[in-house]
Design an enzyme around this catalytic site. Structure first.
Site, PDB file in Angstrom:
ATOM      1  N   GLY A 235      -2.253  -2.136 -23.184  1.00 23.99           N
ATOM      2  CA  GLY A 235      -2.655  -1.373 -24.360  1.00 23.99           C
ATOM      3  C   GLY A 235      -2.774   0.122 -24.211  1.00 23.99           C
ATOM      4  O   GLY A 235      -2.932   0.813 -25.219  1.00 23.99           O
TER       5      GLY A 235
ATOM      6  N   ARG B  38      11.070   0.680 -34.371  1.00 26.43           N
ATOM      7  CA  ARG B  38       9.685   1.162 -34.505  1.00 26.43           C
ATOM      8  C   ARG B  38       9.452   2.061 -35.718  1.00 26.43           C
ATOM      9  O   ARG B  38       8.448   1.885 -36.411  1.00 26.43           O
ATOM     10  CB  ARG B  38       9.207   1.830 -33.214  1.00 26.43           C
ATOM     11  CG  ARG B  38       9.215   0.881 -32.004  1.00 26.43           C
ATOM     12  CD  ARG B  38       8.565   1.496 -30.770  1.00 26.43           C
ATOM     13  NE  ARG B  38       7.150   1.696 -30.967  1.00 26.43           N
ATOM     14  CZ  ARG B  38       6.571   2.844 -31.227  1.00 26.43           C
ATOM     15  NH1 ARG B  38       7.289   3.949 -31.285  1.00 26.43           N
ATOM     16  NH2 ARG B  38       5.273   2.918 -31.426  1.00 26.43           N
TER      17      ARG B  38
ATOM     18  N   CYS C 191      22.482  -0.430 -44.034  1.00 26.36           N
ATOM     19  CA  CYS C 191      22.311  -0.394 -45.484  1.00 26.36           C
ATOM     20  C   CYS C 191      20.890  -0.760 -45.887  1.00 26.36           C
ATOM     21  O   CYS C 191      20.632  -1.831 -46.453  1.00 26.36           O
ATOM     22  CB  CYS C 191      23.311  -1.339 -46.140  1.00 26.36           C
ATOM     23  SG  CYS C 191      24.984  -0.921 -45.652  1.00 26.36           S
TER      24      CYS C 191
END
Ligand SMILES: *Cc1c(COP(=O)(O)O)cnc(C)c1O
Length: 427
Positions: free
Chosen positions: A244, A325, A355
């Site tokens: 983390g 992301r 697209c």
């Protein structure tokens, strides 16, 4: 990202010009720095050593899902890393890369029977179990194989990691882990199962954490449980605090790995002195982003510049299928031109050819660029290629690993024939 720097006006990975990489391997291409990977892993390993830990009392289990290329796994394995996996496929990757299954821990909320059998047959170090139902299934599968499954329960310490809701995992409303209030009861259940061996406890509260305070808070809550369990005769061998720790994408200043581990080990040591006569407990970590994130960039070429009335677009040959992301979390990645030009800058949205309006990599960036120029999407080493898809029947990017002045192709670019090879026509 010190291993990606300008030399004579050209962005380099270590000592290799990114222009040379594009010439040799094309684009889009993920470029990883071996030195950066080594440096980031060593930050963990060195902090463990400095705090008097050895392989029996601390283990860094790299989170495979952050970047699962075999070359990356092989390198980390040689440095002594263990691995945190979330699927049977990742276990097979670790093994194919030469990693040791005895240093593998298996996380994830939805392990199926086949994955359990695979992991048991390779005698992995531990299953991080996330529900009572999973515990029952694992006990049954282990029984069929005549084995005892080593188990840690992933508890949800209910601390706020203060990060993006999509990457926060330690709150009550998340799908992950066993509620803190249910942990003791679940441990008793596990301890009573014939084919389960209770060995540890784990948590993972979220990703891209800049401060270690929530992690230390989670540690305190986990410690409380370990003591309550010890009173009932359930003695744990390890404590896994998860991964983390965040990285710098823009201006973030994440806590230094060394400082975090110093604080964490100091707390663990005080606790063990106070309550357990100084007897050690093995401490585990599951870092992903903090090892791979700033060890890689995505190299892409400007196909077209579109100058509109309200916006300018740089249409590049990388897209959301290569780096998900931005589309998925509105994540911010720095964009650096590979060639430093002296011409005037203009503001661009950097977008891909897919697209979807969500197909953007960066928005509103001041860039001095021309058609055909190369751009580096920075900090793309983690959750980049490992999240890539084939949407729009786009082959996934090539991956290269740079080591000093050498470049190794560590994954070939996919070609369209690869993408439909498993399909068939029905008349
Ligand atoms: C994704 C994940 C990690 C790695 O998290 P980072 O933020 O990349 O360090 C560790 N543990 C578990 C259980 C995960 O799901």
């Amino acid at each position: 990202m010190p291993h990606f720097s300008y030399q004579n006006g050209v962005l380099h990975a270590e000592r290799v010009a990114l222009t040379d990489i594009a010439k040799q391997f094309g684009s889009p291409t993920y470029v990883y720095s071996k030195a950066a990977l080594v440096e980031h892993f060593s930050a963990y390993a060195n902090a463990c050593k400095k705090n008097g830990r050895n392989a029996d009392t601390a283990l860094v289990c790299y989170s495979v899902k952050s970047n699962s290329n075999l070359a990356v796994l092989h390198l980390l394995s040689k440095l002594g890393s263990g691995f945190d996996i979330v699927s049977g496929g990742e276990l097979l990757r670790v093994i194919a890369a030469g990693g040791n299954p005895r240093k593998v821990i298996f996380s994830g909320v939805g392990k199926n029977e086949e994955e359990m059998r695979l992991a048991l047959s390779h005698d992995i170090l531990c299953f991080n179990v996330e529900s009572v139902a999973e515990l029952h299934r694992l006990n049954q599968v282990a029984k069929e194989l005549g084995k005892r499954a080593p188990v840690s329960l992933r508890v949800n310490p209910n601390v706020d990691a203060k990060t993006h809701p999509y990457i926060s995992t330690g709150l009550k409303e998340n799908k992950f882990g066993i509620a803190y209030e249910d942990a003791l009861l679940t441990y008793r259940t596990a301890a009573g199962m014939s084919n389960i061996k209770v060995v540890g406890i784990d948590c993972h509260i979220g990703s891209q954490l800049l401060d270690d305070a929530p992690l230390l808070q989670a540690l305190d809550k986990v410690i409380e449980l370990v003591d309550q369990l010890a009173e009932e005769g359930i003695v744990l061998h390890h404590l896994d605090i998860g991964g983390g720790i965040g990285i710098t994408y823009d201006q973030e200043r994440p806590v230094a790995i060394g400082a975090y581990l110093d604080r964490l080990f100091a707390r663990v040591d005080q606790w063990r002195q106070r309550r357990h006569n100084g007897s050690p407990i093995q401490v585990m970590f599951e870092p992903g982003r903090s090892i791979a994130g700033n060890a890689g960039i995505l190299l892409t070429k400007v196909e077209y510049l579109k100058h509109g009335e309200t916006k300018n677009f740089a249409v590049v040959d990388a897209a959301m299928n290569d780096l998900m992301r931005p589309a998925m979390y509105e994540a911010w990645h720095a964009v650096q031109p590979v060639l430093q030009r002296t011409s005037a800058v203009q503001t661009y949205d950097v977008v891909g050819p897919v697209c979807e309006s969500g197909d953007w990599l960066a928005r509103g960036r001041a860039l001095a660029i021309e058609q055909g120029d190369l751009l580096a999407i920075m900090s793309a080493g983690a959750y980049g290629m490992s999240m890539a898809s084939n949407y729009n029947t786009r082959g996934r990017a090539a991956e290269v690993l740079v080591d000093g002045d050498r470049v190794h192709l560590v994954r070939k670019r996919e070609v369209p024939e690869n993408l439909f090879a498993l399909e068939s026509i029905v008349d």
